[in-house]
Design a protein around this motif. Structure first.
Motif, PDB file in Angstrom:
ATOM      1  N   ILE A 196       0.860  -1.184   0.000  1.00 52.46           N
ATOM      2  CA  ILE A 196       0.000   0.000   0.000  1.00 52.46           C
ATOM      3  C   ILE A 196       0.894   1.232   0.000  1.00 52.46           C
ATOM      4  CG2 ILE A 196      -1.815   1.254   1.235  1.00 52.46           C
ATOM      5  CD1 ILE A 196      -2.444  -1.412   2.674  1.00 52.46           C
ATOM      6  N   SER A 197       0.720   2.106  -0.970  1.00 51.73           N
ATOM      7  CA  SER A 197       1.499   3.347  -1.053  1.00 51.73           C
ATOM      8  C   SER A 197       0.550   4.532  -1.034  1.00 51.73           C
ATOM      9  CB  SER A 197       2.345   3.381  -2.332  1.00 51.73           C
ATOM     10  OG  SER A 197       3.238   2.287  -2.387  1.00 51.73           O
ATOM     11  N   VAL A 198       0.803   5.463  -0.139  1.00 53.47           N
ATOM     12  CA  VAL A 198       0.001   6.683  -0.057  1.00 53.47           C
ATOM     13  C   VAL A 198       0.936   7.876  -0.210  1.00 53.47           C
ATOM     14  CG1 VAL A 198      -1.505   8.115   1.369  1.00 53.47           C
ATOM     15  CG2 VAL A 198      -1.750   5.627   1.414  1.00 53.47           C
ATOM     16  N   THR A 199       0.696   8.674  -1.240  1.00 54.56           N
ATOM     17  CA  THR A 199       1.497   9.872  -1.496  1.00 54.56           C
ATOM     18  C   THR A 199       0.696  11.104  -1.099  1.00 54.56           C
ATOM     19  OG1 THR A 199       2.677   8.815  -3.325  1.00 54.56           O
ATOM     20  CG2 THR A 199       2.710  11.215  -3.243  1.00 54.56           C
ATOM     21  N   VAL A 200       1.311  11.951  -0.296  1.00 56.74           N
ATOM     22  CA  VAL A 200       0.664  13.174   0.172  1.00 56.74           C
ATOM     23  C   VAL A 200       1.406  14.371  -0.411  1.00 56.74           C
ATOM     24  CG1 VAL A 200      -0.094  14.484   2.180  1.00 56.74           C
ATOM     25  CG2 VAL A 200       0.105  12.003   2.330  1.00 56.74           C
ATOM     26  N   SER A 201       0.664  15.258  -1.038  1.00 59.61           N
ATOM     27  CA  SER A 201       1.249  16.487  -1.563  1.00 59.61           C
ATOM     28  C   SER A 201       0.412  17.667  -1.098  1.00 59.61           C
ATOM     29  CB  SER A 201       1.307  16.455  -3.095  1.00 59.61           C
ATOM     30  OG  SER A 201       0.007  16.291  -3.639  1.00 59.61           O
ATOM     31  N   GLY A 202       1.061  18.808  -1.001  1.00 61.41           N
ATOM     32  CA  GLY A 202       0.387  20.009  -0.522  1.00 61.41           C
ATOM     33  C   GLY A 202       1.221  20.681   0.542  1.00 61.41           C
ATOM     34  N   GLY A 203       1.167  22.004   0.596  1.00 57.46           N
ATOM     35  CA  GLY A 203       1.973  22.721   1.570  1.00 57.46           C
ATOM     36  C   GLY A 203       3.452  22.515   1.352  1.00 57.46           C
ATOM     37  N   ASP A 204       3.882  22.440   0.076  1.00 60.69           N
ATOM     38  CA  ASP A 204       5.287  22.222  -0.295  1.00 60.69           C
ATOM     39  C   ASP A 204       5.800  20.861   0.156  1.00 60.69           C
ATOM     40  OD1 ASP A 204       5.454  24.747  -1.460  1.00 60.69           O
ATOM     41  OD2 ASP A 204       6.041  25.690   0.429  1.00 60.69           O
ATOM     42  N   GLN A 205       4.893  19.916   0.387  1.00 59.91           N
ATOM     43  CA  GLN A 205       5.291  18.577   0.802  1.00 59.91           C
ATOM     44  C   GLN A 205       4.978  17.572  -0.296  1.00 59.91           C
ATOM     45  OE1 GLN A 205       6.929  17.995   3.759  1.00 59.91           O
ATOM     46  NE2 GLN A 205       6.857  20.224   3.919  1.00 59.91           N
ATOM     47  N   ASN A 206       5.806  16.549  -0.402  1.00 61.37           N
ATOM     48  CA  ASN A 206       5.554  15.431  -1.314  1.00 61.37           C
ATOM     49  C   ASN A 206       6.138  14.186  -0.659  1.00 61.37           C
ATOM     50  OD1 ASN A 206       4.846  13.850  -3.442  1.00 61.37           O
ATOM     51  ND2 ASN A 206       6.311  14.700  -4.883  1.00 61.37           N
ATOM     52  N   ILE A 207       5.321  13.512   0.135  1.00 62.95           N
ATOM     53  CA  ILE A 207       5.776  12.409   0.974  1.00 62.95           C
ATOM     54  C   ILE A 207       5.014  11.141   0.607  1.00 62.95           C
ATOM     55  CG2 ILE A 207       5.883  11.535   3.345  1.00 62.95           C
ATOM     56  CD1 ILE A 207       6.152  14.431   4.269  1.00 62.95           C
ATOM     57  N   THR A 208       5.729  10.022   0.524  1.00 65.88           N
ATOM     58  CA  THR A 208       5.107   8.728   0.258  1.00 65.88           C
ATOM     59  C   THR A 208       5.403   7.773   1.406  1.00 65.88           C
ATOM     60  OG1 THR A 208       5.285   8.981  -2.148  1.00 65.88           O
ATOM     61  CG2 THR A 208       4.983   6.752  -1.300  1.00 65.88           C
ATOM     62  N   LEU A 209       4.352   7.212   1.985  1.00 64.68           N
ATOM     63  CA  LEU A 209       4.489   6.180   3.013  1.00 64.68           C
ATOM     64  C   LEU A 209       3.984   4.861   2.446  1.00 64.68           C
ATOM     65  CD1 LEU A 209       3.349   7.827   6.381  1.00 64.68           C
ATOM     66  CD2 LEU A 209       5.628   7.710   5.383  1.00 64.68           C
ATOM     67  N   ARG A 210       4.633   3.768   2.851  1.00 66.52           N
ATOM     68  CA  ARG A 210       4.243   2.447   2.368  1.00 66.52           C
ATOM     69  C   ARG A 210       4.024   1.490   3.537  1.00 66.52           C
ATOM     70  NH1 ARG A 210       8.341   3.791  -1.489  1.00 66.52           N
ATOM     71  NH2 ARG A 210       7.502   3.948  -3.608  1.00 66.52           N
ATOM     72  N   ALA A 211       3.138   0.535   3.316  1.00 66.09           N
ATOM     73  CA  ALA A 211       2.915  -0.555   4.266  1.00 66.09           C
ATOM     74  C   ALA A 211       2.664  -1.809   3.440  1.00 66.09           C
ATOM     75  CB  ALA A 211       1.728  -0.263   5.176  1.00 66.09           C
ATOM     76  N   PHE A 212       2.945  -2.963   4.016  1.00 61.88           N
ATOM     77  CA  PHE A 212       2.680  -4.197   3.285  1.00 61.88           C
ATOM     78  C   PHE A 212       1.760  -5.095   4.105  1.00 61.88           C
ATOM     79  CE2 PHE A 212       6.286  -5.295   5.922  1.00 61.88           C
ATOM     80  CZ  PHE A 212       6.015  -6.594   6.324  1.00 61.88           C
ATOM     81  N   THR A 213       1.040  -5.941   3.425  1.00 60.87           N
ATOM     82  CA  THR A 213       0.130  -6.876   4.074  1.00 60.87           C
ATOM     83  C   THR A 213       0.182  -8.192   3.313  1.00 60.87           C
ATOM     84  OG1 THR A 213      -2.186  -7.260   4.694  1.00 60.87           O
ATOM     85  CG2 THR A 213      -1.797  -5.938   2.726  1.00 60.87           C
ATOM     86  N   CYS A 214       0.038  -9.298   4.027  1.00 62.25           N
ATOM     87  CA  CYS A 214       0.290 -10.615   3.431  1.00 62.25           C
ATOM     88  C   CYS A 214      -0.953 -11.497   3.395  1.00 62.25           C
ATOM     89  CB  CYS A 214       1.401 -11.329   4.204  1.00 62.25           C
ATOM     90  SG  CYS A 214       2.973 -10.456   4.193  1.00 62.25           S
ATOM     91  N   ASN A 215      -0.885 -12.467   2.527  1.00 59.03           N
ATOM     92  CA  ASN A 215      -1.950 -13.441   2.311  1.00 59.03           C
ATOM     93  C   ASN A 215      -1.844 -14.532   3.379  1.00 59.03           C
ATOM     94  OD1 ASN A 215      -3.871 -15.192   1.155  1.00 59.03           O
ATOM     95  ND2 ASN A 215      -2.342 -16.089  -0.228  1.00 59.03           N
ATOM     96  N   ILE A 216      -2.399 -14.250   4.576  1.00 62.71           N
ATOM     97  CA  ILE A 216      -2.269 -15.199   5.684  1.00 62.71           C
ATOM     98  C   ILE A 216      -3.618 -15.624   6.262  1.00 62.71           C
ATOM     99  CG2 ILE A 216       0.023 -14.393   6.348  1.00 62.71           C
ATOM    100  CD1 ILE A 216      -1.292 -12.763   8.565  1.00 62.71           C
ATOM    101  N   GLY A 217      -4.719 -15.110   5.723  1.00 62.58           N
ATOM    102  CA  GLY A 217      -6.017 -15.491   6.264  1.00 62.58           C
ATOM    103  C   GLY A 217      -6.169 -15.032   7.704  1.00 62.58           C
ATOM    104  N   GLU A 218      -6.958 -15.776   8.476  1.00 60.84           N
ATOM    105  CA  GLU A 218      -7.120 -15.439   9.887  1.00 60.84           C
ATOM    106  C   GLU A 218      -7.388 -16.694  10.703  1.00 60.84           C
ATOM    107  OE1 GLU A 218     -10.528 -13.101  10.912  1.00 60.84           O
ATOM    108  OE2 GLU A 218     -11.833 -14.133   9.502  1.00 60.84           O
TER     109      GLU A 218
END
Length: 228
Positions: A196-218
């Protein structure tokens, strides 16, 4: 009658005023740095909140089995056969062979392609439904939302979801070898890892945060948050 200012007093006054004026650029520079830091933290907070929201959804459209009321591990086309499910026990490497534990789908359900799925009805039902959505960039407006979200600047959030390579050497003693996580290497076919990648722009900012998630069921012993 008041006496006139002496020359020495005039010199002292000029020196003191010079020192005060000289410090103003330093003060302005520090204020600018503080503003930049506040803008950066605001952008990071918005991205973290968005990622946290996305992670509450099912890993895949086919993960949740409404009949069993739980999520299962799905079949993928990962080139690493060590992660394949056993067709008899419906478990794979790392699973505990006991009731109510994580297991593979008995129906052989497979992970779907990234993007909206047929039958979603335009709703967000799993993580990859957020890829490239909404069609226009989400705008968090400072003026209209300041009362509840307390954002100082307008922020544009753009979300993308992709699969990541899961090739590795999985040993029976739990050691993982030869694995390199590369979120930018996006296979076109489903694997066991979504990024999952979320890019935030605005206020002179351009930041990307990432997270990962796996196929593990529950596990039925520790069920996940109710299906969205």
């Amino acid at each position: 009658m008041r006496s006139a200012m002496s020359l020495i007093e005039l010199v002292f006054t000029i020196v003191i005023m010079g020192i005060v004026v000289m410090s103003l650029p330093l003060i302005l520079t520090q204020v600018q740095r503080n503003d930049a830091f506040a803008m950066q933290q605001e952008a990071i907070l918005a991205a973290k909140a968005k990622i946290g929201n996305i992670l509450t959804y099912e890993w895949d459209h086919n993960s949740y089995d409404s009949t069993a009321s739980r999520s299962f591990v799905l079949t993928t086309v990962s080139p690493d056969t060590e992660l394949d499910c056993n067709g008899t026990t419906f478990r794979r490497l790392g699973h505990v062979n006991a009731d109510s534990r994580r297991k593979c789908s008995a129906t052989g359900a497979s992970a779907s392609a990234i993007g909206a799925d047929a039958g979603d009805g335009g709703n967000f039902t799993d993580i990859d439904d957020f890829n490239g959505l909404p069609p226009t960039t989400l705008v968090v407006t400072a003026g209209e939302d300041a009362g509840t979200l307390d954002y100082i600047f307008d922020l544009n959030l753009t979300t993308s979801i992709n699969y990541a390579e899961d090739n590795a050497t999985y040993s029976s003693n739990g050691t993982l070898n030869d694995f390199t996580f590369n979120p930018n290497n996006a296979p076109t076919t489903p694997t066991n890892i979504k990024v999952i990648s979320v890019t935030v722009s605005g206020g002179d900012q351009n930041i990307t945060l990432r997270a990962f998630t796996c196929n593990i069921g529950e596990s039925m012993l520790l069920p996940s948050r109710p299906y969205q």
